[in-house]
Structures are given as structure tokens and as C-alpha cells.
Write an enzyme that holds these catalytic residues in place. Sequence first.
Site, mmCIF file in Angstrom:
data_model
loop_
_atom_site.group_PDB
_atom_site.id
_atom_site.type_symbol
_atom_site.label_atom_id
_atom_site.label_comp_id
_atom_site.label_asym_id
_atom_site.label_seq_id
_atom_site.Cartn_x
_atom_site.Cartn_y
_atom_site.Cartn_z
ATOM 1 N N GLY A 29 2.529 1.975 10.846
ATOM 2 C CA GLY A 29 3.506 3.053 10.742
ATOM 3 C C GLY A 29 4.220 3.365 12.047
ATOM 4 C CG HIS A 77 -5.952 1.847 5.210
ATOM 5 N ND1 HIS A 77 -5.507 2.762 6.131
ATOM 6 C CD2 HIS A 77 -4.938 0.979 5.017
ATOM 7 C CE1 HIS A 77 -4.260 2.450 6.475
ATOM 8 N NE2 HIS A 77 -3.898 1.377 5.813
ATOM 9 C CB SER A 79 5.182 -2.162 11.912
ATOM 10 O OG SER A 79 4.800 -0.821 12.190
ATOM 11 C CD GLU A 128 -3.036 5.405 6.864
ATOM 12 O OE1 GLU A 128 -2.945 5.436 5.629
ATOM 13 O OE2 GLU A 128 -2.164 4.863 7.582
ATOM 14 C CG ASN A 137 -1.754 1.225 1.364
ATOM 15 O OD1 ASN A 137 -1.774 2.063 0.452
ATOM 16 N ND2 ASN A 137 -2.465 1.360 2.474
ATOM 17 C CD1 TRP A 138 3.934 1.442 -2.811
ATOM 18 C CD2 TRP A 138 3.494 2.349 -4.815
ATOM 19 N NE1 TRP A 138 4.732 0.825 -3.749
ATOM 20 C CE2 TRP A 138 4.486 1.362 -4.981
ATOM 21 C CE3 TRP A 138 3.054 3.051 -5.941
ATOM 22 C CZ2 TRP A 138 5.051 1.075 -6.226
ATOM 23 C CZ3 TRP A 138 3.599 2.759 -7.169
ATOM 24 C CH2 TRP A 138 4.594 1.775 -7.317
ATOM 25 C CE LYS A 139 -0.284 3.041 4.863
ATOM 26 N NZ LYS A 139 -0.275 3.115 6.311
ATOM 27 C CD GLU A 149 -3.549 -2.556 7.160
ATOM 28 O OE1 GLU A 149 -2.446 -2.824 6.671
ATOM 29 O OE2 GLU A 149 -4.114 -1.464 6.980
ATOM 30 N N GLY A 203 2.759 -1.170 4.226
ATOM 31 C CA GLY A 203 2.840 0.250 3.919
ATOM 32 C C GLY A 203 4.276 0.677 3.711
ATOM 33 N N GLY A 204 4.901 1.200 4.771
ATOM 34 C CA GLY A 204 6.242 1.774 4.702
ATOM 35 C C GLY A 204 7.252 0.924 3.947
HETATM 36 P P1 13P Z 1 2.915 0.110 7.657
HETATM 37 O O1 13P Z 1 3.422 -1.136 7.001
HETATM 38 O O2 13P Z 1 3.660 1.356 7.232
HETATM 39 O O3 13P Z 1 2.777 -0.032 9.122
HETATM 40 O O4 13P Z 1 1.414 0.341 7.074
HETATM 41 C C1 13P Z 1 0.526 -0.699 7.131
HETATM 42 C C2 13P Z 1 -0.681 -0.291 6.369
HETATM 43 O O5 13P Z 1 -1.402 0.602 6.755
HETATM 44 C C3 13P Z 1 -0.948 -0.984 5.104
HETATM 45 O O6 13P Z 1 -2.230 -0.697 4.632
#
Ligand code: 13P
Length: 256
Positions: free
Chosen positions: A177, A99, A217, A101, A13-15, A171, A238-239
Site C-alpha cells: 500500500g 497477512h 504495490s 495486517e 485481495n480486496w481487504k 509480501e 491489494g489496491g
Molecule cells: P497492495 O497491492 O495494495 O500494496 O497490497 C498488497 C497486499 O497486501 C495484498 O495482500
Amino acid sequence: MNRKYRKTVIAGNWKMNILPSEVKPYAEILKAAAGRVKFCDVVICAPAVVIPAAVKAFKDTRISIGAQDVSEHDAGAYTGEVSAAQLKDAGAKYVIIGHSECREYHGETDRAVNGKVKVALETGLTPIVCVGETLWQHEAGASLDLVRAQVKSALYGIPAEKARKLILAYEPIWAIGTGMTATPAHAQEICSQMRAVLREMYGARIARAITIQYGGSMNPGNAAELLAQPDIDGGLIGGASLDAEKFLAIIQAANQ
Ligand code: 13P
């Protein structure tokens, strides 16, 4: 690992990261190692405007492209929204829905999540439906009840033949994050309860076939242990997905 019944899916997930012009060099790194990736499906969920560049860069590979959100409406006067049909026409095959967010920053409700899941399935996109508790709920011991309720509301009214096509992602918000990855035991406990909800709703055969990912994470150092849990069938990253080498290392952990 219980790989007999369901697919392992590693999704990045590149966000709100990566420019359209940055996709090609990233893709070169992944493509160079694509031959080594046999036992899992790989997805990259890009911002809507980056999807065409990503589809082009990963053309003729086994890597699929997904979106990060979708409108619950089919078409019309919804300024700023992107429809499932538009995503599909642009080449997306997957879409993240619910998600944390989006739930937090866009006020996305359980009801909206349910509407989006229905629209995505109708259109032929594979939803990656996210659920997870806050740190406060986690500390209060409310994780299980909350996640069970989120799964039930997200899938409300969705028949078994459609449900079997979707992916669930656990999640925990406190792990996203933060570097505070859930322990494999905690992630496994919640994912097994998510599968129990699927069993109650759709029976054992469908519940056994649905992929459940863990996200929060996940990185090359902890991926193998998380992915070894019997009810964790992939990751939503994500990251670590922003760095092609790190993402590749997670993909390789899923291939062991
Ligand atoms: P991180 O891997 O940066 O914790 O993010 C997870 C995430 O929100 C994937 O959708």
C-alpha cells in the site's frame, strides 16, 4: 519464466473494500475478458460477508473466490470468527493466512498461522500463506532470516503431500500500500530463498511445484517484470485489484 512445474496464480485481495452490491458490475468487466486468460489461475479474496455475492457473480467462470482469514478452530464458541468449513460451504476455494495486517492488527502469531494453515488444508481450502519483513528489518539486512523463519513456522508439522497444495506469498510490509514496490531482484532473491526452505523441508520435487507469489504495490506497470523472475509465480494484489481494469491488466501481464 519457469512455467513448466507450477501454476501462475494472480490473486486479488480486496481487504475491507467492496460492498456485496458492488460485486456484479466488477465481475462483468472481468468476465468480458475472461476468454483471454489462459495461462494463469485467477482468485479474488473477498471479505467473508461478500463471498456469497462473489461466488454468485463469478459462477461458471475460471475465476475462483477466496477468503482473507480463517479461524484455527473447527467450530464452537469463537464469537466473530469464521471457520474453514463455513468458508468452503459458502463456495470459497482459497484463503489468505498470515497477512501482515492480521499479524499486526489481530495479534496473529506464527503459531496461529501454522494452526490456520493446517485447518485450511484439512478442509480442502488452498492456503495463500503470507510472509514478509518490516522496513526496519529490511534496512537492517534481516529480510532473509526473518522470511525463512516465517516459512518454517507456518509449515511446521505439515507433511509433504499437504504442503504441495499450498501457495506462499512474499509480501514485504514496507511495500504494501506504499507504492514502494520491491525491486524485481530483491523479490526474486527472497522468493528463491523461500523455495530453498521448501527444498530443505520437502525435497526438490515438491519445492519446484509450489507457487510463490509476490505482493506489495504490484500494478499494471511493474507486474510483467516481477512475474518474469524465475521464482515469482504470481501476484497477491491489494489496491490495484479494486479496479477491475487494472486487475485485468495485471492478469494479462501474467499471460504474456
Ligand atoms: P497492495 O497491492 O495494495 O500494496 O497490497 C498488497 C497486499 O497486501 C495484498 O495482500
